[in-house]
Motif scaffolding. Sequence first.
Motif, short mmCIF file in Angstrom:
data_model
loop_
_atom_site.label_atom_id
_atom_site.label_comp_id
_atom_site.label_asym_id
_atom_site.label_seq_id
_atom_site.Cartn_x
_atom_site.Cartn_y
_atom_site.Cartn_z
N TYR A 31 9.87 8.28 -1.19
CA TYR A 31 10.54 9.59 -1.24
C TYR A 31 9.67 10.59 -1.98
O TYR A 31 9.85 10.83 -3.17
CB TYR A 31 11.90 9.44 -1.94
CG TYR A 31 12.76 10.68 -1.88
CD1 TYR A 31 13.72 10.82 -0.88
CD2 TYR A 31 12.63 11.69 -2.81
CE1 TYR A 31 14.52 11.96 -0.82
CE2 TYR A 31 13.42 12.83 -2.77
CZ TYR A 31 14.37 12.95 -1.77
OH TYR A 31 15.15 14.07 -1.72
N LYS A 32 8.70 11.17 -1.30
CA LYS A 32 7.80 12.13 -1.94
C LYS A 32 7.89 13.51 -1.30
O LYS A 32 7.11 14.40 -1.65
CB LYS A 32 6.36 11.62 -1.88
CG LYS A 32 6.11 10.42 -2.79
CD LYS A 32 4.66 10.02 -2.79
CE LYS A 32 4.40 8.88 -3.74
NZ LYS A 32 2.97 8.48 -3.76
N THR A 33 8.77 13.70 -0.37
CA THR A 33 8.92 14.99 0.28
C THR A 33 10.39 15.31 0.47
O THR A 33 11.20 14.40 0.69
CB THR A 33 8.21 15.02 1.65
OG1 THR A 33 8.60 16.18 2.39
CG2 THR A 33 8.53 13.79 2.47
N SER A 34 10.74 16.57 0.39
CA SER A 34 12.15 16.98 0.54
C SER A 34 12.69 16.64 1.91
O SER A 34 13.90 16.53 2.10
CB SER A 34 12.28 18.49 0.28
OG SER A 34 11.53 19.22 1.23
N LEU A 35 11.79 16.45 2.89
CA LEU A 35 12.25 16.12 4.24
C LEU A 35 12.93 14.76 4.29
O LEU A 35 13.69 14.47 5.21
CB LEU A 35 11.08 16.15 5.23
CG LEU A 35 10.45 17.52 5.50
CD1 LEU A 35 9.34 17.40 6.51
CD2 LEU A 35 11.49 18.52 5.98
N ASN A 36 12.65 13.90 3.30
CA ASN A 36 13.28 12.58 3.28
C ASN A 36 14.69 12.61 2.68
O ASN A 36 15.37 11.59 2.64
CB ASN A 36 12.41 11.59 2.49
CG ASN A 36 11.15 11.21 3.24
OD1 ASN A 36 11.08 11.36 4.46
ND2 ASN A 36 10.15 10.73 2.53
N PRO B 18 12.63 -0.30 4.98
CA PRO B 18 11.67 -0.25 3.88
C PRO B 18 10.37 -1.00 4.19
O PRO B 18 10.35 -1.97 4.95
CB PRO B 18 12.42 -0.94 2.73
CG PRO B 18 13.87 -0.76 3.07
CD PRO B 18 13.94 -0.84 4.57
N ILE B 19 9.30 -0.52 3.57
CA ILE B 19 7.99 -1.15 3.70
C ILE B 19 7.82 -2.11 2.53
O ILE B 19 8.11 -1.77 1.38
CB ILE B 19 6.87 -0.09 3.67
CG1 ILE B 19 7.13 0.98 4.72
CG2 ILE B 19 5.50 -0.72 3.85
CD1 ILE B 19 6.28 2.21 4.55
N ASP B 20 7.34 -3.31 2.81
CA ASP B 20 7.13 -4.30 1.75
C ASP B 20 6.23 -3.73 0.67
O ASP B 20 5.14 -3.20 0.95
CB ASP B 20 6.49 -5.57 2.32
CG ASP B 20 7.45 -6.35 3.22
OD1 ASP B 20 8.67 -6.12 3.11
OD2 ASP B 20 6.96 -7.17 4.02
N GLY B 21 6.69 -3.83 -0.58
CA GLY B 21 5.89 -3.38 -1.71
C GLY B 21 5.99 -1.90 -2.01
O GLY B 21 5.40 -1.43 -2.99
N ILE B 22 6.73 -1.14 -1.19
CA ILE B 22 6.91 0.30 -1.41
C ILE B 22 8.36 0.57 -1.80
O ILE B 22 9.28 0.31 -1.02
CB ILE B 22 6.54 1.11 -0.15
CG1 ILE B 22 5.10 0.83 0.28
CG2 ILE B 22 6.75 2.60 -0.41
CD1 ILE B 22 4.05 1.25 -0.72
N THR B 23 8.57 1.07 -3.01
CA THR B 23 9.92 1.37 -3.47
C THR B 23 10.40 2.68 -2.86
O THR B 23 9.62 3.45 -2.29
CB THR B 23 9.95 1.50 -5.00
OG1 THR B 23 9.16 2.65 -5.38
CG2 THR B 23 9.39 0.26 -5.67
N LYS B 24 11.69 2.94 -3.02
CA LYS B 24 12.23 4.18 -2.48
C LYS B 24 11.59 5.39 -3.16
O LYS B 24 11.28 6.39 -2.49
CB LYS B 24 13.75 4.24 -2.67
CG LYS B 24 14.33 5.54 -2.11
CD LYS B 24 15.84 5.60 -2.22
CE LYS B 24 16.33 6.94 -1.65
NZ LYS B 24 17.80 7.07 -1.71
#
Length: 324
Positions: free
Chosen positions: A272-277, A262-268
Amino acid sequence: MKKFIIYSPSYSEVTGGVIALHKLCDLLNKSGYEAYLYPSIHPAEDSYDLYSYNTKDVAQMVDSLKKVFYINQTQPVGEPISADKISEVYWVNKSFNTPVYKPDPNIFFNNEWVVIYPETTFGNPLRAKNVVRWLLHNPGFHTGKIYYGQNELYFRYSESFEKFQLTGSKTSDLILMVLHLPLDLFFEPEIPQERKGTAYIVRKGHNRNIVHNLENSILIDGKSNREIADIFRSVKTFISYDPTTLYSNLAILCGCQSIVIPIDGITKSQWYKTSLNHGIAYGFEDPSNTQVSASTMREILSLGEEKSKELVRLFVNEANEYFK
């Protein structure tokens, strides 16, 4: 109908942005449009800055760098070439339809052309009238510099990137994700075998701290796809410090658990904004990596690759409308 120039380095199977640029040229040509690759300039510095006092000298600067990108021939992708041969060969993928436009410092790309620059390109080195910036990452991420012009058109590669805005130019709502996937190399082993250890990638996460145990952990940065596929079939878990690499998906094709640090400050939900994830775990405590089979991931990727063709058609329509 506009013709297209894609400003790109030589083909490399381990550089996602370059693959995307060459694949875009290939899909444009295969879809009935006219498109060419144009070798990007690589001076000794990371970039050459265009300040007000030297913009009038761009043509001379390009001419002085001609020996760096002059093409005597094009070759299919293969082993990396040494620095002393870079002036002789510009590498392309032999399976792509990617004609190369021979550089000419005196050329001017007028209104019948659209020049497509990756987001890392500083200024408008080809002095094109119509400029598209393809944001293969957030502008400034790689270079720390942004020098864009007016009346340009921007397309993001992924929804996970910020919607960059610049007064006087337009950022399209179209997400231009063009995929080329070596699905023939990435598959589960025919005979199940004992898996040991982990593999990991750094790439665009080069400024991040390594947080996993490096014992029995293989770094895949710089390795060929064939080597990486073999590694994925031998380890239990793949760990990525790069939040947007397709290797996280390819690992699942080989039956490997796939985790993004995970990136600090970025929630899942933000990541998770693309179906590829789908099916990739966001952190060691996220169970997502147990929810998607190799066959399901192959289906997701194949659909994404097929969708690329429709996205290219929509891209052409928007570019022609914007620059008409």
